[in-house]
Write an enzyme that holds these catalytic residues in place. Sequence first.
Site, PDB file in Angstrom:
ATOM      1  N   HIS A   1      -5.680  -5.792  -7.310  1.00 35.42           N
ATOM      2  CA  HIS A   1      -4.347  -6.275  -6.946  1.00 35.42           C
ATOM      3  C   HIS A   1      -3.794  -7.372  -7.863  1.00 35.42           C
ATOM      4  O   HIS A   1      -3.209  -8.357  -7.388  1.00 35.42           O
ATOM      5  CB  HIS A   1      -4.349  -6.777  -5.499  1.00 35.42           C
ATOM      6  CG  HIS A   1      -4.516  -5.674  -4.471  1.00 35.42           C
ATOM      7  ND1 HIS A   1      -4.217  -4.358  -4.717  1.00 35.42           N
ATOM      8  CD2 HIS A   1      -4.950  -5.717  -3.175  1.00 35.42           C
ATOM      9  CE1 HIS A   1      -4.452  -3.639  -3.632  1.00 35.42           C
ATOM     10  NE2 HIS A   1      -4.905  -4.430  -2.684  1.00 35.42           N
TER      11      HIS A   1
ATOM     12  N   HIS B   1       2.276  -4.101   0.236  1.00 33.17           N
ATOM     13  CA  HIS B   1       1.028  -4.129   1.002  1.00 33.17           C
ATOM     14  C   HIS B   1       1.261  -4.512   2.470  1.00 33.17           C
ATOM     15  O   HIS B   1       0.515  -5.313   3.041  1.00 33.17           O
ATOM     16  CB  HIS B   1       0.050  -5.103   0.338  1.00 33.17           C
ATOM     17  CG  HIS B   1      -1.383  -4.769   0.533  1.00 33.17           C
ATOM     18  ND1 HIS B   1      -1.976  -4.742   1.781  1.00 33.17           N
ATOM     19  CD2 HIS B   1      -2.356  -4.426  -0.348  1.00 33.17           C
ATOM     20  CE1 HIS B   1      -3.254  -4.420   1.642  1.00 33.17           C
ATOM     21  NE2 HIS B   1      -3.520  -4.220   0.363  1.00 33.17           N
TER      22      HIS B   1
ATOM     23  N   GLN C   1      -2.394   4.896  -1.008  1.00 33.47           N
ATOM     24  CA  GLN C   1      -3.674   4.332  -0.563  1.00 33.47           C
ATOM     25  C   GLN C   1      -3.569   4.147   0.943  1.00 33.47           C
ATOM     26  O   GLN C   1      -2.729   3.381   1.432  1.00 33.47           O
ATOM     27  CB  GLN C   1      -3.944   2.983  -1.249  1.00 33.47           C
ATOM     28  CG  GLN C   1      -5.271   2.344  -0.870  1.00 33.47           C
ATOM     29  CD  GLN C   1      -6.460   2.836  -1.707  1.00 33.47           C
ATOM     30  OE1 GLN C   1      -6.288   3.625  -2.639  1.00 33.47           O
ATOM     31  NE2 GLN C   1      -7.649   2.396  -1.382  1.00 33.47           N
TER      32      GLN C   1
ATOM     33  N   GLU D   1      -0.010   2.348   1.134  1.00 33.40           N
ATOM     34  CA  GLU D   1       0.452   1.742  -0.119  1.00 33.40           C
ATOM     35  C   GLU D   1       0.787   2.849  -1.112  1.00 33.40           C
ATOM     36  O   GLU D   1      -0.115   3.465  -1.683  1.00 33.40           O
ATOM     37  CB  GLU D   1      -0.645   0.845  -0.693  1.00 33.40           C
ATOM     38  CG  GLU D   1      -1.106  -0.251   0.235  1.00 33.40           C
ATOM     39  CD  GLU D   1      -2.516  -0.745  -0.103  1.00 33.40           C
ATOM     40  OE1 GLU D   1      -2.720  -1.282  -1.199  1.00 33.40           O
ATOM     41  OE2 GLU D   1      -3.419  -0.575   0.728  1.00 33.40           O
TER      42      GLU D   1
HETATM   43  C1  GLA Z   1      -6.298  -2.664  -0.491  1.00 33.80           C
HETATM   44  C2  GLA Z   1      -7.657  -2.262  -0.902  1.00 33.80           C
HETATM   45  C3  GLA Z   1      -8.643  -2.648   0.141  1.00 33.80           C
HETATM   46  C4  GLA Z   1      -8.547  -4.120   0.411  1.00 33.80           C
HETATM   47  C5  GLA Z   1      -7.156  -4.485   0.785  1.00 33.80           C
HETATM   48  C6  GLA Z   1      -7.004  -5.961   0.956  1.00 33.80           C
HETATM   49  O1  GLA Z   1      -5.787  -1.865   0.445  1.00 33.80           O
HETATM   50  O2  GLA Z   1      -7.762  -0.888  -1.203  1.00 33.80           O
HETATM   51  O3  GLA Z   1      -9.944  -2.320  -0.267  1.00 33.80           O
HETATM   52  O4  GLA Z   1      -8.932  -4.832  -0.726  1.00 33.80           O
HETATM   53  O5  GLA Z   1      -6.259  -4.047  -0.183  1.00 33.80           O
HETATM   54  O6  GLA Z   1      -7.983  -6.507   1.758  1.00 33.80           O
END
Ligand code: GLA
Length: 379
Positions: free
Chosen positions: A140, A213, A316, A344
């Site tokens: 991220h 997110h 995601q 996401e």
């Molecule tokens: C994303 C990642 C997860 C986690 C979250 C934040 O969705 O794929 O594995 O890191 O962010 O906690």
Amino acid sequence: MKKATAFSLAIALTGAAFITSCNNNQTTTEKMETKAGITKAAWGNTDGKDVFLYTLTNAKGVQVKISNYGATVTSWVSPDKNNKPSSIVLGFDSLSGYLAKPPYFGAVVGRYGNRIAKGKFKIDNTQYTLATNNGSNALHGGLKGFDKQVWDASTENDSTASLLLSYTSKDGEEGYPGNLKVTVRYTLTNDNELKIEYNATTDKPTVLNLTNHSYFNLTGDVSNSILDETLMIDADNYTPVDTTLIPTGEIKPVKGTPFDFTKAKKIGLEIGAVSGGYDHNFVLNKKDSSLQKIAALKDSISGRTLEVFTTQPGVQFYTGNFLDGTISTPGAKKINQHAALCLETQHFPDSPNQPKFPTTLLLPGEQFHSVTVYKLSVN
Ligand code: GLA
């Protein structure tokens, strides 16, 4: 009987407190919030920059609050089937909640959302090294990604529920090459759609993966697990991952696996067979970069449905596996595992190291553009 009454009262009061605390952010602009448009309130200061909280209100009275800290959606308040308002996203009512670094609640993540293996990638034989902030991988955007930056904001016209946020990420920031100019425009439509448009340009070849997110719980109450909500994802394939959540490079069919959400099913139905819970990229069936519906989430308690549309090739799906009760809502409810989920929209994780995945390379002279729409309805 007496007990039940007290319980119902407690729930009602908690709900009211939450809405009140939302309104408290906007004490200076309360009067204007009743009409469609956008209002702005001071929300603190960090990194020597002023932070604001913007309230987008549509003609139906639905409200989305967004801060220029991290381009973060902090709440989305809408009525449920019984006309009781509550927020369908996790968020805080003060900046301090975000400065305590929650796991990306509602933020725009970048420069590269999701993981890059070992924090390393090459462009034209030049090796770039990023901080490894997730075990051995980069996640991220690094230690101080776009979610922790104060963005510039402009509202253009206060009768439109639309907010334009911009951020320039300097050449070398978090190890990424190129000065990258990013804008994110949030618009709340009268059809209860939250539209997010991303644009970016660079002055050197770089990699880019932008997403929002937000953590959704359509019941509006984190004491209800999202495992009881029903999800459809229009994806016949997904990208399997190793134990550090880096794609193996394969694109595998979901058919016959717990990853098959092509027909709507309860999220909790087969989650037990997925080690750690869902935290996977789904390869969307859409064949081009037009805006198409890719997912639908439904909840019977509130009667709410959230449809997701995107121009992106992947999503995601994350079931809040790392939420562990250490963070609480403004109403003092613990945010436990599976209290919320993320959808996401994005390019695939680790694309810079996966030649078979759609490219995330952005070159000087190119314009990056993507759109995602979350559409809320109630029945
Ligand atoms: C994303 C990642 C997860 C986690 C979250 C934040 O969705 O794929 O594995 O890191 O962010 O906690």
